[in-house]
Scaffold this active site. Structure first.
Site: not given
Ligand code: ZN
Length: 289
Positions: A84, A183, A215, A239
């Site tokens: 990634d 984030g 993403h 994530n």
């Molecule tokens: Zn990413």
């Protein structure tokens, strides 16, 4: 079978396109997550991907990457291994010597001709190794564990230019920027910021065989994922959310459990998060033996 049809990431995402579902790409940092992801996918009969950051190339080294690939490729379901956000040319060179199935290159330059030439050169080199390439277009802002903070003005992906970029570079998968950030999101989150029409337009104009990659899934919202699947999103990077059960388990047990029990429990806790991810993208039960 010729390239790229022979490539595992390509095969997994093509099957997802044919079945109109997506697969999660789990960001893993250690064997707890690696084993948890594989066991989750096996239990749910789900094809999926795991991904590592360039951080792993340096912190773990190539032997760990080879172990991860070996473990995934020997699973009972198809699991591809992806690198990634590979930002640096020297990391790309290291990665091309390792058995990754696919690599994401971050085309860092703001000059579009330079970006095209750069991505095209990586695609050509990777092809010789049987590796497919995910390209980012525009700029997905923010930060996540394992990635440096990107503090640039957000650039949305222009649908027409994306189509030209994919044709000219020969990259296989496209990660568009449409208001998604890495984030935490500002107030309002993805519901407020994601431009779903932009993704639909990108999907319409890009070559039909190009799967899109999402993403910035913190938080992850089922209804948005479902809409994006209908707009050609086939790979959903996961994530931070994945690690919620894992972190809770460790916080409660790290001081007391013996190491074998601690690791078994940690793998189980990660597996729980991974199973949620597999269900969110609707790839559970999709692997037909
Ligand atoms: Zn990413």
């Amino acid at each position: 079978m010729s390239f790229p049809e022979s490539n595992l990431t390509y095969k997994i995402l093509k099957a997802a396109a044919e079945g109109n579902y997506a697969v999660p790409a789990f960001n893993v940092y250690h064997t707890d997550a690696l084993l948890g992801a594989i066991r989750a996918a096996e239990e749910l009969n789900a094809p999926c991907m795991i991904e590592l950051f360039p951080w792993s190339l340096h912190f773990h080294g190539g032997e760990f990457i080879k172990f991860a690939v070996e473990a995934c490729h020997n699973a009972k379901v198809p699991i591809a291994v992806h690198l990634d956000h590979c930002l640096k040319e020297e990391d790309i060179a290291i990665a091309l010597e390792l058995p990754f199935d696919s690599i994401m290159v971050d085309a860092g330059s703001s000059d579009s001709e330079q970006n095209i030439a750069f991505v095209q050169s990586v695609v050509d080199k990777a092809k010789l190794k049987g590796i497919t390439i995910e390209a980012e277009m525009g700029r997905i802002n923010g930060s996540e564990d394992g990635l440096p903070l990107v503090d640039m003005e957000e650039l949305y992906t222009d649908p027409e230019y994306a189509a030209e970029f994919m044709k000219r570079t020969g990259a296989h998968f496209l990660a568009p920027s449409f208001g998604n950030v890495h984030g935490p999101y500002p107030e309002g989150g993805p519901l407020k910021y994601w431009q779903l029409d932009r993704v639909a337009k990108i999907n319409e104009l890009c070559p039909s065989e190009v799967p899109l990659v999402l993403h910035g899934t913190n938080p992850i919202i089922q209804s948005l994922i479902d809409q994006l699947i209908n707009s050609g999103v086939r790979k959903v990077n996961m994530n931070k959310n994945l690690y919620t059960h894992y972190r809770t388990f460790l916080a409660e047990n790290a001081a007391t459990l013996e190491m074998t029990k601690l690791q078994e429990g940690a793998v189980e806790a990660f597996k729980k998060g991974a199973m949620e991810g597999l269900r969110i993208t609707h790839c559970d039960g999709k692997y037909a033996k």
